[in-house]
Design an enzyme around this catalytic site. Structure first.
Site, short mmCIF file in Angstrom:
data_model
loop_
_atom_site.label_atom_id
_atom_site.label_comp_id
_atom_site.label_asym_id
_atom_site.label_seq_id
_atom_site.Cartn_x
_atom_site.Cartn_y
_atom_site.Cartn_z
N SER A 164 0.83 -1.20 0.00
CA SER A 164 0.00 0.00 0.00
C SER A 164 0.86 1.24 0.00
O SER A 164 2.05 1.19 0.28
CB SER A 164 -0.87 0.04 1.26
OG SER A 164 -1.73 -1.06 1.33
N SER B 89 -3.71 -3.69 -2.61
CA SER B 89 -3.00 -2.51 -2.16
C SER B 89 -4.01 -1.47 -1.67
O SER B 89 -5.11 -1.37 -2.18
CB SER B 89 -2.19 -1.94 -3.33
OG SER B 89 -1.21 -1.04 -2.89
N ASP C 277 -4.09 2.22 -1.65
CA ASP C 277 -3.44 3.43 -2.17
C ASP C 277 -4.39 4.59 -1.98
O ASP C 277 -5.24 4.86 -2.83
CB ASP C 277 -3.09 3.24 -3.64
CG ASP C 277 -2.12 2.07 -3.87
OD1 ASP C 277 -1.81 1.36 -2.89
OD2 ASP C 277 -1.70 1.88 -5.01
#
Lengths: 358, 358, 358, 358
Positions: C237, C275, C277
């Site tokens: 991340s 992830s 983000d």
């Protein structure tokens, strides 16, 4: 289990039949557990945790599709970004108070790590509403063990309403609020699907309260049932959890969640500026893994089939809120504050007044 | 068919193999048609329409899942609200200029009404970028017959690039832009899926242009290739259409669409304030009806399978834009304005300069 | 303070000048504090908390506008629904690890309650990335006192990078990652605004790593710098915090946040499926109260002024990530796992290889 | 001007006072124009265009903040992506039928080009609902001159309701529907703001229709007022435009738009699956340019001030829909289809039945 349910008073909302218990647990596999903290020493606690498991113990591996909607975002529900991108619900749902929603969030994962030897829940969903009028939130009374207790208590069957679990210290339309639930059966061609709702109701002004369209709030003044406060506190909110066994995909779950506004609006909510009105819907009709060995086969309904589910959602949300109000009992708590229950005899009286003169 | 394709110049983007034609039409069933208007009387026309049919003639009844993302919304793409709520693409896609996107939108439905005896497309998807530097938009040259011609021309196989269809009058990174396409093959366990992209590229400043990381734009000055304008016009945009035969659901299509930003960023786009950078992805792997006789069985991939599709999308978008640039030829149009093609010899020279001194 | 900064190596990103410290703290009023936990007994801790205060001590009453964007939602950032509806940031930001983000979220409010006699932060923003490869997350090492320590440590001036605070145990492009920061000055007519970025970088595959367009990741093999794992863990991340003193409104802050994707894409990120983000931008140029005595006067920029801020955001994000990589030192932690630092001599060597043969 | 208005029948919605005309034009500067097409040769036309100019003739340069919400997206409203990213409304709004919304969209810009010598509207907002039951949409009767006529007709003062403009052929809760409007005054400290609403109402089932909570739809059967169809058509929708002179920013406009659902839900809408329920709000309290010479000074209200505006929006939407129903007259059109007006005597009778037996 609360003073009464709305249908005990002869009041019915809408046109769809209910499931067996008229509860979110009518959706097969869904379990609910409450952990309720009510004590006066060493601090005044009127709070708790409600846990909703989408598939009971299987919730850890066997995921379901999900989606959400926020009518007003002055509130917290963790895990929603992952619901957006995975389209799935991968954890139990915890409902609690504002100050400790982070603890509940962390504890859901820790519970799984301890119970299932290292395989935790990812990015759990935990929501909150503010109970600081009746509960001394500065004492931070909830522990991770309380979260575990709510998760361990999760069961199918009837669901306790009113002053229980996360709803213990909540106030709704200036009456005592809390947890409420309801369900609907949606017949579609040869199938019958169940749609269930659970709310943690902590929002609203009295003058806007309507029961099946009748302006009950305007007809029950502070002389009959005192307001809980002279100066209302800023915060107020409602969490709505919607479950169904229909094979909906994430997009369709989000659309269900958005219809919670319709039921809420009929009772008298409008998403006040400092309210956290956050709605999550999940559908157990498909079974999914986080990482698969190949494409997973699922069912989805056509767009043209969604209408009855939308209408049923609105009905079940409306009735869940009213069930919270008729279940919750008068409570005195922090600083001697009292939130009065909606008086059932007054409710009956007003409803009779507005019945047609046939 | 354009001057060249990027790979003709010995430049390769990324690590995934391409499909047969390195075009969006590598996705089985996807067809593309252009209608190009280039003439000087009675008005200067440098415009057109590009039609993309997700399943050729079957697109009218056999829908596919879809999702979209907007990096910057100074642009129009109709029909997106219904993509959101149905999760499906229920029409061909039309790409054209800003002034007449409404006409293209209406004509797509009218075409179906006329051709299929009353059964039109619902809420068609039509997108636009602004070609008013080379095209006299005040003449409104496009007719509904031009839209029909683009739809009738739709075919599988190689796709013309550069100054064709909706891309006819477009400008990109201060060079002549237009239509570009590319595809990637994504192997997943025993399956191989195709992912194809088509862009209408009309955005960007020269100094930001990069080709496989090399700062080409900074190395090709106005002395070598003049800028198309002394004072740049306000509007600039890119439309990206992504297709795949992988069985993705709407949520997953939206995630693909969002990855167009990654490919665009690598070339030098950043979603300028007056840019309409709008991306649509559809997946033909599932077959759906608008209203069904029962739940429809579909396949979906696990969240854990999406990574390669994201990476492949970024690659194919990057290469599609570069294909548009190397295909498009210098064009002179409205008011004598000229947009110069990216000089291929200069491109080769700069790429060689930045190759490792091994 | 980390091994080096990117500019120490003669590498410059983009065309905008930096602020004094090339750090998020170049935005007047912004303070940053780290609490770093590195010890081996009783459990292996490689974790921490980073606190960002938008206006230092005044952050409790003097709010600023804010907005956010999620490229991929397999992560948590609390408080975002209220950022959406208020358009404001009303709390410090805490960055930490996945398992304890709830604790950090609750502690931010508790800190204010204790320090400021009852006036807490509402709905705090706390974000996380996963450090479980180097840190024994099952030990839950972070306490509320650690959160208080990060908040108390917040200061203006230079910001420590690499293995500090929330970034202590992070891994990026298969090298050791962590905290990085950068800033840009944006001149607009007679004003110069500062835009600063801080990242907690924990994402990415090595083969995609690019430095100013150069494919560094492909050129530094595992023989030179071993990979941190044989089988990569699922989670990865990046959190990006963007601050500016420009008078942007919430819509404009959201647009800034969305441009973090552009900078991230240039380095080699694409928002992998597992992830998180998540990007947040806030603008200190306007001063706001939660409840006012009247309309509040604020400034906003025209849409036509946003372009340079978008380009500057992309640059500062790109450089912040690279700063994290060149600052972070090789770390060995939980289970003996080692994450190797990006070797600076190799970086220099590869960059030289790709410099033009002029 | 329609048969009646709701208040003529002694029915009042909510607690806020109305503006002078109880119309969207009570907001200073807002003008409304209708172009109504009702004829039987050469084709049956029951359609039209309604134009709303946020600031009359000044709308071309002097922009206002705006935001939108979609309860259900089976409909079209163009220009929304730019509303999202600019936060502004930069064009008049056109309301029309489904088949020709593209024409209306293009014509709004063309009108400005012709009238103002080259300075067009950017990315205009045009919305639609489907009138194909009463109107022969296959004849495409609307021309750009009709759009110009609606724009030219725009005026302040009373607004015609019912079978006019874009609402000409619309059907609502199985009665004749169309255009309706209403307004509210919101007092806030020493200021009084106006909030106005205009709807194009074409949605809903009869059994759900409620008037001030009374289940009117269930009490007026097909024996008293026949249904317009034996088999209901698929499509149905409602467009809601909200205007205010309060100094709201884009985020706050979006929140207003979202509250249209509350008013709609009280009347009996729930966002059916094939409905396009799309809501746009704009605020004239701030004056903005697209590109400025410097930061522009604007006012915004605190989050804590929004509650009354939300409640007022719900009231005005509720009353606008009911105004459409009591204004619209029975209409026979395409294929001899008839949509019956809500019978006012029956409405009075039912309302009396449900009045309290005091």
């Amino acid at each position: 289990m609360g003073r009464a349910r709305l249908r005990d008073l002869g009041i019915t909302i809408g046109r769809f039949p209910t499931g067996r218990y008229n509860a979110i647990t009518d959706v097969p596999g869904v379990t609910v557990g409450h952990r309720t903290l009510i004590y006066d020493q060493p601090s005044v606690a009127r709070t708790g945790v409600t846990a909703i498991l989408p598939r009971g113990e299987s919730s850890r591996q066997d995921f379901c599709f999900a989606g959400w909607h926020s009518l007003n975002g002055c509130g917290e529900m963790t895990g929603l970004l992952w619901v957006d991108d995975s389209g799935m619900l991968m954890s139990p749902i915890g409902l609690t108070n504002t100050a400790q929603v982070g603890l509940v969030r962390d504890a859901i994962t820790q519970y799984a790590l301890e119970k299932y030897a290292g395989a935790g829940y990812w990015l759990p969903v935990a929501g909150e509403t503010w109970d600081g009028w009746l509960n001394d939130t500065s004492a931070y009374p909830i522990t991770k063990e309380d979260v575990y207790a709510a998760l361990d208590a999760a069961a199918s069957g009837p669901v306790a309403e009113g002053n229980v679990g996360g709803g213990t210290g909540m106030i709704c339309h200036d009456f005592k609020g809390g947890i409420g639930t309801s369900s609907r059966l949606v017949a579609l061609r040869e199938s019958t699907y169940v749609l269930g709702v659970l709310v943690q109701a902590n929002y609203g002004d009295r003058h806007l309260l309507r029961v099946d369209g009748v302006p009950v709030g305007r007809m029950i003044g502070p002389d009959v049932a005192p307001l809980p406060w002279t100066q209302p506190p800023l915060s107020s909110s409602i969490l709505v959890i919607i479950a169904t066994d229909a094979p909906l995909m994430p997009t369709q779950c989000r659309r269900l969640a958005q219809r919670a506004t319709v039921g809420l609006a009929r009772v008298g909510g409008y998403g006040d500026s400092f309210s956290g009105d956050i709605f999550l819907a999940f559908a157990t009709g498909s079974h999914l893994a986080r990482s698969g060995d190949g494409p997973q086969f699922v069912q989805v309904l056509s767009p043209g089939d969604m209408g009855p589910f939308f209408e049923a959602t609105a009905e079940a949300v409306e009735e869940s809120i009213l069930n919270a109000l008729v279940a919750a009992e008068t409570m005195t708590g922090y600083m001697g504050h009292t939130a009065y229950a909606l008086p059932l005899d007054e409710l009956r009286r007003v409803m009779a007044l507005y019945r047609p003169k046939l």
